[in-house]
Design a protein around this motif. Structure first.
Motif, mmCIF file in Angstrom:
data_model
loop_
_atom_site.group_PDB
_atom_site.id
_atom_site.type_symbol
_atom_site.label_atom_id
_atom_site.label_comp_id
_atom_site.label_asym_id
_atom_site.label_seq_id
_atom_site.Cartn_x
_atom_site.Cartn_y
_atom_site.Cartn_z
ATOM 1 N N GLY A 42 18.055 17.852 28.057
ATOM 2 C CA GLY A 42 16.966 17.034 28.940
ATOM 3 C C GLY A 42 17.637 15.636 29.180
ATOM 4 O O GLY A 42 18.026 15.088 28.342
ATOM 5 N N GLY A 43 17.457 14.913 30.471
ATOM 6 C CA GLY A 43 17.722 13.638 30.630
ATOM 7 C C GLY A 43 16.711 12.605 30.453
ATOM 8 O O GLY A 43 16.022 12.767 29.166
ATOM 9 N N ALA A 62 12.435 15.634 28.648
ATOM 10 C CA ALA A 62 13.512 14.447 28.593
ATOM 11 C C ALA A 62 14.044 14.440 27.032
ATOM 12 O O ALA A 62 12.913 14.445 26.127
ATOM 13 C CB ALA A 62 12.897 13.041 28.818
ATOM 14 N N GLY A 63 15.141 14.436 26.547
ATOM 15 C CA GLY A 63 15.629 14.122 25.472
ATOM 16 C C GLY A 63 15.913 15.518 24.677
ATOM 17 O O GLY A 63 16.513 15.447 23.473
ATOM 18 N N ALA A 64 15.621 16.772 25.071
ATOM 19 C CA ALA A 64 15.662 17.954 24.435
ATOM 20 C C ALA A 64 17.289 18.434 24.495
ATOM 21 O O ALA A 64 18.080 17.905 25.327
ATOM 22 C CB ALA A 64 15.026 18.974 25.044
ATOM 23 N N GLU A 65 17.591 19.155 23.618
ATOM 24 C CA GLU A 65 19.034 19.763 23.437
ATOM 25 C C GLU A 65 18.970 21.029 22.983
ATOM 26 O O GLU A 65 18.271 21.221 21.906
ATOM 27 C CB GLU A 65 20.051 19.032 22.530
ATOM 28 C CG GLU A 65 21.389 19.457 22.304
ATOM 29 C CD GLU A 65 22.167 18.687 21.897
ATOM 30 O OE1 GLU A 65 22.512 17.369 22.196
ATOM 31 O OE2 GLU A 65 22.913 19.128 20.732
ATOM 32 N N LEU A 66 19.367 22.170 23.831
ATOM 33 C CA LEU A 66 19.112 23.479 23.640
ATOM 34 C C LEU A 66 20.609 24.123 23.569
ATOM 35 O O LEU A 66 21.409 23.930 24.574
ATOM 36 C CB LEU A 66 18.204 24.075 24.634
ATOM 37 C CG LEU A 66 16.668 23.422 24.799
ATOM 38 C CD1 LEU A 66 16.195 24.065 26.064
ATOM 39 C CD2 LEU A 66 16.019 23.697 23.787
ATOM 40 N N HIS A 67 20.812 24.810 22.507
ATOM 41 C CA HIS A 67 22.097 25.328 22.445
ATOM 42 C C HIS A 67 21.821 27.110 22.803
ATOM 43 O O HIS A 67 20.885 27.714 21.944
ATOM 44 C CB HIS A 67 22.676 25.438 21.151
ATOM 45 C CG HIS A 67 23.297 24.028 20.821
ATOM 46 N ND1 HIS A 67 24.548 24.005 20.514
ATOM 47 C CD2 HIS A 67 22.400 22.941 20.354
ATOM 48 C CE1 HIS A 67 24.851 22.659 20.500
ATOM 49 N NE2 HIS A 67 23.462 21.871 20.353
ATOM 50 N N LEU A 68 22.269 27.474 23.818
ATOM 51 C CA LEU A 68 21.806 28.726 24.637
ATOM 52 C C LEU A 68 22.858 29.446 24.899
ATOM 53 O O LEU A 68 24.047 28.994 25.210
ATOM 54 C CB LEU A 68 20.945 28.526 25.798
ATOM 55 C CG LEU A 68 19.928 27.646 25.693
ATOM 56 C CD1 LEU A 68 18.925 27.539 26.852
ATOM 57 C CD2 LEU A 68 18.654 28.405 24.817
ATOM 58 N N TYR A 94 17.524 26.970 39.081
ATOM 59 C CA TYR A 94 17.391 25.631 40.208
ATOM 60 C C TYR A 94 16.482 24.653 39.855
ATOM 61 O O TYR A 94 15.352 24.848 39.451
ATOM 62 C CB TYR A 94 17.166 26.437 41.418
ATOM 63 C CG TYR A 94 17.077 25.534 42.735
ATOM 64 C CD1 TYR A 94 18.120 24.871 43.268
ATOM 65 C CD2 TYR A 94 15.777 25.116 43.401
ATOM 66 C CE1 TYR A 94 18.075 24.013 44.473
ATOM 67 C CE2 TYR A 94 15.594 24.135 44.292
ATOM 68 C CZ TYR A 94 16.935 23.651 44.890
ATOM 69 O OH TYR A 94 16.966 22.809 45.825
ATOM 70 N N CYS A 95 17.110 23.649 39.633
ATOM 71 C CA CYS A 95 16.481 22.387 39.353
ATOM 72 C C CYS A 95 15.570 21.653 40.580
ATOM 73 O O CYS A 95 15.998 21.452 41.692
ATOM 74 C CB CYS A 95 17.295 21.195 38.880
ATOM 75 S SG CYS A 95 16.282 19.652 38.099
ATOM 76 N N VAL A 96 14.251 21.475 40.332
ATOM 77 C CA VAL A 96 13.361 20.978 41.389
ATOM 78 C C VAL A 96 12.734 19.861 41.020
ATOM 79 O O VAL A 96 11.971 19.241 41.913
ATOM 80 C CB VAL A 96 12.130 22.015 41.775
ATOM 81 C CG1 VAL A 96 12.706 23.535 42.286
ATOM 82 C CG2 VAL A 96 11.477 22.481 40.472
ATOM 83 N N ALA A 97 12.889 19.252 39.744
ATOM 84 C CA ALA A 97 12.485 18.083 39.319
ATOM 85 C C ALA A 97 13.038 17.521 38.137
ATOM 86 O O ALA A 97 13.588 18.659 37.260
ATOM 87 C CB ALA A 97 10.789 17.723 39.158
ATOM 88 N N GLY A 98 13.278 16.250 37.838
ATOM 89 C CA GLY A 98 13.730 15.673 36.708
ATOM 90 C C GLY A 98 15.139 15.680 36.614
ATOM 91 O O GLY A 98 15.887 16.012 37.718
ATOM 92 N N ASN A 99 15.839 15.448 35.254
ATOM 93 C CA ASN A 99 17.153 15.428 35.468
ATOM 94 C C ASN A 99 17.645 15.994 34.019
ATOM 95 O O ASN A 99 16.800 15.792 33.034
ATOM 96 C CB ASN A 99 17.827 14.108 35.725
ATOM 97 C CG ASN A 99 16.988 13.003 34.642
ATOM 98 O OD1 ASN A 99 17.536 12.809 33.417
ATOM 99 N ND2 ASN A 99 16.287 12.130 35.278
ATOM 100 N N GLY A 100 18.917 16.034 33.863
ATOM 101 C CA GLY A 100 19.709 16.484 32.473
ATOM 102 C C GLY A 100 21.012 16.898 32.841
ATOM 103 O O GLY A 100 21.659 16.332 33.764
#
Length: 129
Positions: free
Chosen positions: A97-98, A44-50, A60-66
């Motif tokens: 990350g949310g 949660a709260g991460a920020e990645l420049h990719l 595919y997201c299986v849990a959490g949010n962002g």
């Protein structure tokens, strides 16, 4: 047939960490499947420049949010359980990350060897065996 239990990967060379992520590399190039397959945790709260300029990736997201932001267009899309995004144009992006850790299942083509690390522009260089 290959059977991989994520619990057997934790604490081995197939558990790879960087700033803002932990990846469990379940299938790698040496496994001969033509793609690599990972489970990745984004806190949660991460920020990645990719920018996977050398790879295509489906996630595919299986849990959490962002959210994911397309750097070329500025479009922002919400990510949560049940959402898939595909970086089919080698899209430079910002993954955020949310409020809850995101658990993502990812496939890379070409497959990664497991030794790749993000370089300054957020991409993986191609690593030969």
């Amino acid at each position: 047939m290959k059977i991989v239990n994520i619990e057997d990967i934790k604490g081995t060379e197939r558990e790879v960490q960087g700033e803002g992520w932990t990846s469990y590399r379940m299938l790698l190039k040496k496994d001969g499947m033509g793609f690599s397959f990972h489970e990745t945790i984004i806190p949660a709260g991460a920020e990645l420049h990719l920018w996977y300029k050398n790879h295509l990736e489906a996630v595919y997201c299986v849990a959490g949010n962002g959210s994911i932001e397309n750097k070329a267009t500025g479009e922002v899309h919400q990510i949560h359980d049940g959402v898939l995004y595909a970086l089919d144009q080698h899209d430079a992006h910002i993954l955020r990350g949310g409020t809850a850790d995101m658990r993502l299942v990812c496939a890379f083509n070409p497959p990664v060897t497991g030794r790749e690390t993000h370089d300054a522009d957020g991409s993986y260089n191609l690593v030969e065996d």
